[in-house]
Scaffold this motif. Structure first.
Motif, PDB file in Angstrom:
ATOM      1  N   GLU A  29       0.826  -1.212   0.000  1.00  0.00           N
ATOM      2  CA  GLU A  29       0.000   0.000   0.000  1.00  0.00           C
ATOM      3  C   GLU A  29       0.860   1.261   0.000  1.00  0.00           C
ATOM      4  O   GLU A  29       0.483   2.265  -0.600  1.00  0.00           O
ATOM      5  N   VAL A  32       1.842   1.653  -3.735  1.00  0.00           N
ATOM      6  CA  VAL A  32       0.667   2.019  -4.529  1.00  0.00           C
ATOM      7  C   VAL A  32       0.177   3.412  -4.141  1.00  0.00           C
ATOM      8  O   VAL A  32      -0.117   4.246  -5.008  1.00  0.00           O
ATOM      9  N   GLY A  33       0.113   3.677  -2.846  1.00  0.00           N
ATOM     10  CA  GLY A  33      -0.346   4.988  -2.366  1.00  0.00           C
ATOM     11  C   GLY A  33       0.528   6.123  -2.847  1.00  0.00           C
ATOM     12  O   GLY A  33       0.031   7.206  -3.180  1.00  0.00           O
ATOM     13  N   LEU A  36      -0.431   6.860  -6.463  1.00  0.00           N
ATOM     14  CA  LEU A  36      -1.716   7.560  -6.535  1.00  0.00           C
ATOM     15  C   LEU A  36      -1.594   9.010  -6.062  1.00  0.00           C
ATOM     16  O   LEU A  36      -2.213   9.905  -6.629  1.00  0.00           O
ATOM     17  N   ALA A  37      -0.782   9.236  -5.040  1.00  0.00           N
ATOM     18  CA  ALA A  37      -0.639  10.593  -4.487  1.00  0.00           C
ATOM     19  C   ALA A  37       0.289  11.470  -5.320  1.00  0.00           C
ATOM     20  O   ALA A  37       0.010  12.660  -5.518  1.00  0.00           O
ATOM     21  N   ASN A  39       1.800  10.643  -8.559  1.00  0.00           N
ATOM     22  CA  ASN A  39       1.752  10.486 -10.016  1.00  0.00           C
ATOM     23  C   ASN A  39       3.146  10.653 -10.644  1.00  0.00           C
ATOM     24  O   ASN A  39       3.381  11.540 -11.469  1.00  0.00           O
ATOM     25  N   VAL A  56      -4.366   7.966 -13.071  1.00  0.00           N
ATOM     26  CA  VAL A  56      -4.001   6.695 -12.432  1.00  0.00           C
ATOM     27  C   VAL A  56      -5.178   6.267 -11.559  1.00  0.00           C
ATOM     28  O   VAL A  56      -5.641   7.053 -10.726  1.00  0.00           O
ATOM     29  N   VAL A  57      -5.653   5.051 -11.771  1.00  0.00           N
ATOM     30  CA  VAL A  57      -6.750   4.521 -10.953  1.00  0.00           C
ATOM     31  C   VAL A  57      -6.448   3.084 -10.545  1.00  0.00           C
ATOM     32  O   VAL A  57      -5.741   2.360 -11.250  1.00  0.00           O
ATOM     33  N   ARG A  58      -6.990   2.714  -9.398  1.00  0.00           N
ATOM     34  CA  ARG A  58      -6.883   1.327  -8.949  1.00  0.00           C
ATOM     35  C   ARG A  58      -7.753   0.453  -9.829  1.00  0.00           C
ATOM     36  O   ARG A  58      -8.865   0.815 -10.168  1.00  0.00           O
ATOM     37  N   CYS A 122      -2.107  -5.615  -6.514  1.00  0.00           N
ATOM     38  CA  CYS A 122      -2.922  -4.440  -6.792  1.00  0.00           C
ATOM     39  C   CYS A 122      -2.551  -3.944  -8.175  1.00  0.00           C
ATOM     40  O   CYS A 122      -1.382  -3.742  -8.485  1.00  0.00           O
ATOM     41  N   LEU A 124      -2.846  -1.079 -11.130  1.00  0.00           N
ATOM     42  CA  LEU A 124      -3.092   0.329 -11.418  1.00  0.00           C
ATOM     43  C   LEU A 124      -3.213   0.498 -12.926  1.00  0.00           C
ATOM     44  O   LEU A 124      -2.399  -0.032 -13.680  1.00  0.00           O
ATOM     45  N   CYS A 126      -2.977   3.209 -15.840  1.00  0.00           N
ATOM     46  CA  CYS A 126      -2.313   4.494 -16.020  1.00  0.00           C
ATOM     47  C   CYS A 126      -2.530   5.000 -17.448  1.00  0.00           C
ATOM     48  O   CYS A 126      -2.412   4.222 -18.405  1.00  0.00           O
TER      49      CYS A 126
END
Length: 168
Positions: A29, A32-33, A36-37, A39, A56-58, A122, A124, A126
């Motif tokens: 996480e 991945v986090g 997402l935060a 980019n 970017v999305v899960r 997980c 992502l 993009c």
């Protein structure tokens, strides 16, 4: 007369096998986090079906916990796995299995969580500024980049991954 298929794209896949597995879902996480935060690949939002989709999305996520049942000599008497779409779901399911007296009696032995056998991933999605949409899938033991054409995408992901301690 048969009509042949004609290749119109040259999608590629690249894999980085990690030198050591990610320690746990918190480590996954964190990686991945950060994407997402922050980019780090400069992904851009786009329109699809009248909706604006972030750059970017899960995508799909899967978390699997392994429970082993050990006999009085410490030998494996059995095992169980539970899979969920979230870390919380995986942990709650594992706790339920560990607490299930009827299951323990049926399998035999004493249940223990075998975190070293847990697996998780997980995905992502993009959207690159060049218009390509590619996928980064983070697993416990590898990172997979799929459906890219432009080698600059691979270069950007590699350069970024080289700066992340848990991935290099």
């Amino acid at each position: 007369m048969a009509v042949d298929f004609e290749q119109i794209r040259n999608n590629k896949t690249a894999v980085r096998n990690l030198p050591a597995p990610l320690a746990d879902t918190a480590a996954l996480e964190a990686v991945v986090g950060s994407i997402l935060a922050d980019n780090p690949f400069g992904c851009v939002a786009y329109e699809s079906g009248g909706e604006t989709i972030p750059g970017v999305v899960r995508g799909r996520e899967q978390y699997t916990a392994r429970i082993v049942y050990l006999d009085g000599d410490g030998k494996k008497a059995g095992a169980a796995t539970v899979t969920a779409g979230t870390t919380a779901g995986m942990n709650a399911a594992a706790d339920a299995v560990l607490a299930d007296a009827a299951l323990t009696a049926a399998v035999g032995g004493t249940p223990q969580r075998d975190a070293n056998k847990d697996s998780y991933s997980c995905q992502l999605k993009c959207h690159d500024p060049n218009g390509e949409t590619y996928t980064l899938t983070f697993g416990r033991k590898a990172v997979r980049l799929t459906s890219y054409e432009d080698d600059a995408i691979l270069d950007a992901v590699e350069d970024w991954a080289d700066t992340v301690v848990s991935l290099s």
